[in-house]
Design an enzyme around this catalytic site. Sequence first.
Site, PDB file in Angstrom:
ATOM      1  N   HIS A  72      23.453   2.666  18.944  1.00  0.00           N
ATOM      2  CA  HIS A  72      24.611   3.519  18.670  1.00  0.00           C
ATOM      3  C   HIS A  72      25.742   2.712  18.035  1.00  0.00           C
ATOM      4  CE1 HIS A  72      22.872   6.863  20.755  1.00  0.00           C
ATOM      5  NE2 HIS A  72      23.051   6.397  21.970  1.00  0.00           N
ATOM      6  N   ARG A 107      24.669  13.749  12.341  1.00  0.00           N
ATOM      7  CA  ARG A 107      24.695  15.141  12.798  1.00  0.00           C
ATOM      8  C   ARG A 107      26.118  15.652  12.639  1.00  0.00           C
ATOM      9  NH1 ARG A 107      22.996  17.247  18.920  1.00  0.00           N
ATOM     10  NH2 ARG A 107      22.676  19.455  18.379  1.00  0.00           N
ATOM     11  N   PHE A 144      11.115  20.247  19.316  1.00  0.00           N
ATOM     12  CA  PHE A 144      12.048  20.128  20.431  1.00  0.00           C
ATOM     13  C   PHE A 144      11.439  20.713  21.697  1.00  0.00           C
ATOM     14  CE2 PHE A 144      15.519  21.410  23.178  1.00  0.00           C
ATOM     15  CZ  PHE A 144      16.346  20.302  23.152  1.00  0.00           C
ATOM     16  N   LYS A 173      19.461  21.821  24.523  1.00  0.00           N
ATOM     17  CA  LYS A 173      19.203  22.955  23.634  1.00  0.00           C
ATOM     18  C   LYS A 173      18.569  22.536  22.322  1.00  0.00           C
ATOM     19  CE  LYS A 173      22.463  26.636  24.899  1.00  0.00           C
ATOM     20  NZ  LYS A 173      23.568  27.474  24.385  1.00  0.00           N
ATOM     21  N   GLY A 174      19.184  21.547  21.677  1.00  0.00           N
ATOM     22  CA  GLY A 174      18.672  21.111  20.387  1.00  0.00           C
ATOM     23  C   GLY A 174      18.962  22.068  19.260  1.00  0.00           C
TER      24      GLY A 174
END
Length: 309
Positions: free
Chosen positions: A124, A146, A245, A266-267
Amino acid sequence: MSKHRKKFISFVEEAMAKGAKMSQEEIMFSYKGILYPATVCSPETFKALESFEARSDDVFLAGYPKSGTNWVGQILTDLVVTSQKNNESVEDEELEEFPYLEVGDAEKYQRMAKLPYRRVIFTHLPPQNLPDSIFKNKTKILLLLRNPKDVATSFYYFTNALAPLPSYKNWDDYFSAFMLGQMPWGSYFDYVLEWNKHADDDNVMTITYEELKANRASGVKRISEFFDLHLTDEEIQGVVDRSSFQAMKENSDKTHGAFGNVLFRKGDVSDWKSLFKEDHNQEMDTKFEECLSGTKLGEKLNYKKYCKA
């Protein structure tokens, strides 16, 4: 696909137990102006990381937290394991390490030197805090992005669900912290802006969570080709099938233990609409315009499509 899983689960369970005993003030520490969770990172580890020797054949995945790194990390690991299916050493549990580069003890990097060909490593960290050897050796990096509103939303549920991370009384308190960059691993906007300096590097491939969700087969194939993994179409399709997913969520108890329910919530794309109000949208839109508008990675995020109310 089980690589990293046993030690992954054990490490996370230990961190959660430690975090449950710590106060909110103790949970985080600052290193070079960025906050990190004290249960899984340490100044000693960051100091040792400076001398980490990257290999030209390492497989790196970089992404801000909650950008989908666990999902794409499993795809990457599956691709590498599939490409090396005749190499038994890739499944040697004794040689496993927690896959995030900056997470663990300071002796981790000495053990990593013993890992076999094609190490799969996640991080990260922004590029300026990565070891110089990664860029010196032209190690290939898959950069995962994202859209910021979904990152903020996912991070909110994630940090409130885990003892090793700070918790917030409500969404407004959390949103203020996110916009100020007072988050584990720092500011989303600073992160993308720093990586934008490497957007044209030959050893960096950028892919977004959204485009991978829209066409997973195409994305997996591109990733495989970028890392020169030489898989057959049938093998690529196998990775695609295993990386939905829903398939990963259903298998999460085996791959991530109790942590899986938090990781694979959730994705969805555009889940931010369930939390963002008009004032949140205005503030985020302004911040994006100020920080990332006109940059290559800002364009890659397709903000108008995914973040406009």
